[in-house]
Design a protein around this motif. Structure first.
Motif, PDB file in Angstrom:
ATOM      1  N   SER A 129      -7.958  15.924   6.501  1.00  0.00           N
ATOM      2  CA  SER A 129      -7.752  14.959   4.538  1.00  0.00           C
ATOM      3  C   SER A 129      -7.896  16.157   3.561  1.00  0.00           C
ATOM      4  CB  SER A 129      -8.468  13.984   4.842  1.00  0.00           C
ATOM      5  OG  SER A 129      -9.963  13.458   5.173  1.00  0.00           O
ATOM      6  N   SER A 130      -8.835  17.251   4.405  1.00  0.00           N
ATOM      7  CA  SER A 130      -9.084  18.097   2.965  1.00  0.00           C
ATOM      8  C   SER A 130      -7.548  19.127   2.934  1.00  0.00           C
ATOM      9  CB  SER A 130      -9.911  18.614   3.390  1.00  0.00           C
ATOM     10  OG  SER A 130      -9.965  19.830   3.748  1.00  0.00           O
ATOM     11  N   CYS A 131      -6.903  18.863   4.466  1.00  0.00           N
ATOM     12  CA  CYS A 131      -5.602  20.481   4.366  1.00  0.00           C
ATOM     13  C   CYS A 131      -4.816  20.115   3.535  1.00  0.00           C
ATOM     14  CB  CYS A 131      -4.934  20.065   5.603  1.00  0.00           C
ATOM     15  SG  CYS A 131      -4.152  21.380   6.189  1.00  0.00           S
ATOM     16  N   PRO A 132      -4.250  21.005   3.164  1.00  0.00           N
ATOM     17  CA  PRO A 132      -2.726  20.799   1.979  1.00  0.00           C
ATOM     18  C   PRO A 132      -1.721  20.184   2.956  1.00  0.00           C
ATOM     19  CG  PRO A 132      -3.768  22.960   1.178  1.00  0.00           C
ATOM     20  CD  PRO A 132      -4.849  22.114   2.646  1.00  0.00           C
ATOM     21  N   VAL A 133      -1.685  21.185   3.681  1.00  0.00           N
ATOM     22  CA  VAL A 133      -0.302  20.673   4.580  1.00  0.00           C
ATOM     23  C   VAL A 133      -0.234  19.186   5.319  1.00  0.00           C
ATOM     24  CG1 VAL A 133       0.907  21.789   6.531  1.00  0.00           C
ATOM     25  CG2 VAL A 133      -0.436  23.420   4.762  1.00  0.00           C
ATOM     26  N   PHE A 134      -1.213  18.797   5.393  1.00  0.00           N
ATOM     27  CA  PHE A 134      -1.045  17.457   6.035  1.00  0.00           C
ATOM     28  C   PHE A 134      -1.034  16.361   4.880  1.00  0.00           C
ATOM     29  CE2 PHE A 134      -3.575  13.543   7.089  1.00  0.00           C
ATOM     30  CZ  PHE A 134      -3.627  13.489   7.955  1.00  0.00           C
ATOM     31  N   GLU A 158     -14.351   8.435  -4.289  1.00  0.00           N
ATOM     32  CA  GLU A 158     -13.016   8.337  -3.360  1.00  0.00           C
ATOM     33  C   GLU A 158     -12.692   8.472  -1.701  1.00  0.00           C
ATOM     34  OE1 GLU A 158     -10.281  11.123  -5.861  1.00  0.00           O
ATOM     35  OE2 GLU A 158     -11.937  12.324  -6.416  1.00  0.00           O
ATOM     36  N   PRO A 159     -11.760   7.661  -1.825  1.00  0.00           N
ATOM     37  CA  PRO A 159     -10.756   7.652  -0.206  1.00  0.00           C
ATOM     38  C   PRO A 159     -10.885   8.942  -0.067  1.00  0.00           C
ATOM     39  CG  PRO A 159      -9.719   6.426  -1.707  1.00  0.00           C
ATOM     40  CD  PRO A 159     -10.777   6.626  -2.355  1.00  0.00           C
ATOM     41  N   ILE A 160     -10.647   9.512   1.274  1.00  0.00           N
ATOM     42  CA  ILE A 160     -10.219  10.823   1.522  1.00  0.00           C
ATOM     43  C   ILE A 160      -8.979  10.798   1.795  1.00  0.00           C
ATOM     44  CG2 ILE A 160     -12.086  11.385   2.548  1.00  0.00           C
ATOM     45  CD1 ILE A 160     -10.851  10.754   5.765  1.00  0.00           C
ATOM     46  N   LYS A 161      -7.794  11.661   1.140  1.00  0.00           N
ATOM     47  CA  LYS A 161      -7.153  11.943   0.400  1.00  0.00           C
ATOM     48  C   LYS A 161      -5.602  12.045   1.822  1.00  0.00           C
ATOM     49  CE  LYS A 161      -6.124  15.110  -2.586  1.00  0.00           C
ATOM     50  NZ  LYS A 161      -5.430  15.654  -4.281  1.00  0.00           N
ATOM     51  N   GLY A 162      -4.783  11.913   1.384  1.00  0.00           N
ATOM     52  CA  GLY A 162      -3.335  11.609   2.824  1.00  0.00           C
ATOM     53  C   GLY A 162      -3.447  10.489   3.872  1.00  0.00           C
ATOM     54  N   LEU A 163      -3.997  10.086   3.460  1.00  0.00           N
ATOM     55  CA  LEU A 163      -3.877   8.736   4.378  1.00  0.00           C
ATOM     56  C   LEU A 163      -3.961   7.536   3.964  1.00  0.00           C
ATOM     57  CD1 LEU A 163      -6.520   9.805   6.872  1.00  0.00           C
ATOM     58  CD2 LEU A 163      -4.205   9.644   7.419  1.00  0.00           C
ATOM     59  N   THR A 164      -3.081   6.228   4.138  1.00  0.00           N
ATOM     60  CA  THR A 164      -2.912   5.250   3.287  1.00  0.00           C
ATOM     61  C   THR A 164      -4.345   4.543   2.795  1.00  0.00           C
ATOM     62  OG1 THR A 164      -0.562   4.383   4.110  1.00  0.00           O
ATOM     63  CG2 THR A 164      -1.068   2.639   3.339  1.00  0.00           C
ATOM     64  N   VAL A 218       1.154  -1.577   0.090  1.00  0.00           N
ATOM     65  CA  VAL A 218      -0.144   0.023   0.045  1.00  0.00           C
ATOM     66  C   VAL A 218       1.158   1.140  -0.246  1.00  0.00           C
ATOM     67  CG1 VAL A 218      -2.308  -0.992   1.160  1.00  0.00           C
ATOM     68  CG2 VAL A 218      -0.535  -0.015   2.395  1.00  0.00           C
ATOM     69  N   ILE A 219      -0.089   2.343  -0.878  1.00  0.00           N
ATOM     70  CA  ILE A 219       1.127   3.742  -0.662  1.00  0.00           C
ATOM     71  C   ILE A 219       0.857   4.247   0.919  1.00  0.00           C
ATOM     72  CG2 ILE A 219       1.556   5.918  -1.775  1.00  0.00           C
ATOM     73  CD1 ILE A 219      -0.359   4.619  -4.122  1.00  0.00           C
ATOM     74  N   GLU A 220       2.173   4.198   1.487  1.00  0.00           N
ATOM     75  CA  GLU A 220       2.494   4.799   2.847  1.00  0.00           C
ATOM     76  C   GLU A 220       2.143   5.999   2.795  1.00  0.00           C
ATOM     77  OE1 GLU A 220       2.798   3.429   5.598  1.00  0.00           O
ATOM     78  OE2 GLU A 220       3.847   1.672   4.867  1.00  0.00           O
ATOM     79  N   ALA A 221       1.556   7.018   3.698  1.00  0.00           N
ATOM     80  CA  ALA A 221       1.584   8.765   3.761  1.00  0.00           C
ATOM     81  C   ALA A 221       2.715   9.543   3.759  1.00  0.00           C
ATOM     82  CB  ALA A 221       0.995   8.897   5.524  1.00  0.00           C
ATOM     83  N   ASP A 254     -10.732  -0.211  -1.357  1.00  0.00           N
ATOM     84  CA  ASP A 254     -11.373   0.850  -1.746  1.00  0.00           C
ATOM     85  C   ASP A 254     -11.562   2.131  -0.840  1.00  0.00           C
ATOM     86  OD1 ASP A 254     -11.635  -1.346  -3.627  1.00  0.00           O
ATOM     87  OD2 ASP A 254     -13.373  -1.795  -2.452  1.00  0.00           O
ATOM     88  N   LEU A 255     -12.709   2.389  -0.258  1.00  0.00           N
ATOM     89  CA  LEU A 255     -12.861   3.178  -0.104  1.00  0.00           C
ATOM     90  C   LEU A 255     -12.297   3.506   1.522  1.00  0.00           C
ATOM     91  CD1 LEU A 255     -16.605   4.528  -0.925  1.00  0.00           C
ATOM     92  CD2 LEU A 255     -13.908   5.380  -1.442  1.00  0.00           C
ATOM     93  N   VAL A 256     -11.248   2.492   1.981  1.00  0.00           N
ATOM     94  CA  VAL A 256     -11.309   2.425   3.528  1.00  0.00           C
ATOM     95  C   VAL A 256      -9.771   3.225   3.136  1.00  0.00           C
ATOM     96  CG1 VAL A 256     -10.953   0.836   5.972  1.00  0.00           C
ATOM     97  CG2 VAL A 256     -12.842   0.787   3.939  1.00  0.00           C
ATOM     98  N   VAL A 257     -10.008   3.798   4.254  1.00  0.00           N
ATOM     99  CA  VAL A 257      -7.975   4.584   4.790  1.00  0.00           C
ATOM    100  C   VAL A 257      -7.713   3.902   6.120  1.00  0.00           C
ATOM    101  CG1 VAL A 257      -8.374   5.967   3.140  1.00  0.00           C
ATOM    102  CG2 VAL A 257      -8.448   6.536   5.877  1.00  0.00           C
ATOM    103  N   ASP A 258      -6.812   4.546   6.436  1.00  0.00           N
ATOM    104  CA  ASP A 258      -6.030   3.755   7.725  1.00  0.00           C
ATOM    105  C   ASP A 258      -5.970   5.020   8.643  1.00  0.00           C
ATOM    106  OD1 ASP A 258      -4.012   2.941   9.508  1.00  0.00           O
ATOM    107  OD2 ASP A 258      -2.292   3.090   8.769  1.00  0.00           O
TER     108      ASP A 258
END
Ligand code: HEM
Ligand code: SF4
Ligand code: FES
Lengths: 162, 252
Positions: free
Chosen positions: B172-177, B108-114, A30-33, B118-122
């Motif tokens: 997960s909407s924050c560009p710095v994150f 889509e899954p929220i961004k910035g998290l692994t 998986v693509i890491e953060a 599908d739509l499940v992120v860490d």
């Protein structure tokens, strides 16, 4: 039942659909953060450096509005616009301590403001620690060089040079 | 048991409220491929239903392998934040009719998290930042025999930030994150704010010090993405600014 299971085992996706790289036992990485927090991540920082940096950006910004807009106005708009700028024009202005001070303050504030802004951007976009370090070193070197050279010129400018 | 059949016949003869909607879903399954792909599903759905109902329809009737989180289905557990038509929202609070069902609805899954599947992120980095700000009441001295009293005004001071459901839509909407998982992120700051400005709490100073970190509030660039994203209508950016102000007035 056991026959059934054997059959499924034998017909793992690979046999039927050609070569697949990934399956249940070998999932794709998986693509890491971007920069995962690990044991090696530096501990929390002490001190107020970032706070002063943040304050400095706002305060210098306010002063720069006056200095930079005034500068642009004088250099590019008033009194014949850009075509009037020449050695004599600069010499005339730097004869006055007021304009010397104006340009000196503008130089320092704009350089430090711009450098701190670029530092923020490098921190954001550099992916590897090494890249980040060297980009910042390049930035600091360029900043120190420009500020020192500019300061030197403002103080040692000689209108009679030939 | 004859009634359902009758109902169905009746429903079909009446004008159907259903419209056909295309769901364009970002699929990723590490057990099949290392690539994420877009997959289209066309379903008939009442436009007054929610995106979550559409996802349910797809999972229950079309493709059982579609994977997403949801629990309460009523906007309170914070499980189903996802990027719907390019904006972070809760699938259970987004009506189909409000997001232009004429065009395909992208999910889509929220961004910035692994992305795990599908739509499940860490969510671990998100909760790590949350834990870091000590989101619990800290007091000194003896416990009072009865409740810790607070005036309505004191309660009002941090009312907005008590509403957080930890859905991660803001962070997960924050560009710095996005480009640096190190930033605490808006949600952690919101939850620190909730205790920093609580008159009963006595560890505000410690929390401020934590957020004074290199990756704390000073990384915020005031883009307001977080405020736009929050499904609870929390003024997230304002809360961050209030923490900044508290840090500055504490020093000067
Ligand atoms: C005209 C007056 C100016 C004002 C009011 C101003 C104000 C600001 C402020 C408040 C920030 C911080 C933004 C943030 O933290 O989100 C900033 C960032 C920045 N400024 Fe200025 N500034 C001015 C002129 C300049 C000049 C002359 C330069 C170039 C030398 C410059 C370069 C930058 C850079 C590179 C950043 C970082 C951008 C970022 O954080 O994304 N600014 N400015
Ligand atoms: S502040 Fe809003 S968007 Fe952020 S985690 Fe809490 S409820 Fe979600
Ligand atoms: S499912 Fe609980 S918030 Fe949407």
């Amino acid at each position: 039942m056991s026959l059934n299971k054997e059959a499924t085992d034998a017909t793992a996706i690979g046999d039927v659909e050609g070569v697949t790289l990934y399956d249940v036992d070998h999932p794709a990485p998986v693509i890491e953060a971007p920069r995962k927090r690990t044991k090696k991540t530096p501990k929390a920082t002490r001190g107020n450096f970032e706070m002063y940096g943040w304050l400095f950006m706002r305060l210098s910004g306010i002063v720069l509005v006056v200095l930079v807009l005034g500068h642009l106005l004088i250099q590019l708009v008033l009194d014949g616009g850009v075509s009037k700028i020449g050695f004599a024009f600069v010499a005339g202005r730097w004869a006055s301590p007021f304009w010397q001070a104006w340009d000196l303050i503008m130089l320092w504030l704009a350089m430090l403001h711009g450098a701190n802004g670029l530092r923020t951007i490098i921190n954001d976009y550099a992916e590897r620690d090494n890249t980040r370090f060297w980009l910042k070193m390049l930035l600091y070197t360029a900043t120190v060089f420009t500020v020192l050279l500019g300061t030197l010129v403002i103080f040692t400018f000689d209108p009679n040079i030939r | 048991m004859a009634t359902p059949v009758l109902d169905k016949v009746e429903a079909e003869s009446a004008a159907s409220p259903y419209i056909t909607v295309t769901f364009r879903i970002r699929r990723f399954n590490p057990e099949i491929s290392d690539e994420a792909i877009w997959e289209d599903f066309r379903i008939d759905i009442d436009p007054k239903e929610r995106v979550l109902d559409g996802l349910h329809k797809i999972k229950w009737d079309l493709d059982g392998s579609l994977t997403f989180r949801r629990s309460c289905a009523h906007g309170i557990c914070g499980s189903d934040a996802m990027r719907i038509n390019g904006k972070n929202r809760l699938a259970c609070k987004t009506l189909i009719k409000d997001i232009n069902p004429e065009k395909p609805i992208t999910v889509e899954p929220i961004k910035g998290l692994t992305v795990l599947k599908d739509l499940v992120v860490d969510m671990e980095p998100f909760f790590q930042a949350y834990r870091d700000v000590m989101p619990f009441l800290i007091t000194e001295g003896n416990e009072p025999t009865r409740e810790r009293l607070q005036s309505p005004e004191d309660r009002e001071r941090f009312d907005d930030t008590t509403k957080c459901i930890l859905c991660a839509a803001c962070t997960s909407s924050c560009p710095v994150f996005w480009n640096d998982g190190q930033y605490f992120g808006p949600a952690a700051i919101v939850n620190a704010h909730r205790f920093i400005f609580d008159s009963r709490d006595e560890a505000g100073e410690q929390r401020l010090e934590i957020l004074n970190d290199r990756d704390g509030v000073w990384r915020c660039r005031t883009t307001f993405n977080c405020t736009d994203a929050c499904p609870r209508g929390i003024e997230v950016t304002k809360a961050i600014q209030e923490v900044k102000r508290a840090l500055i007035t504490r020093r000067f």
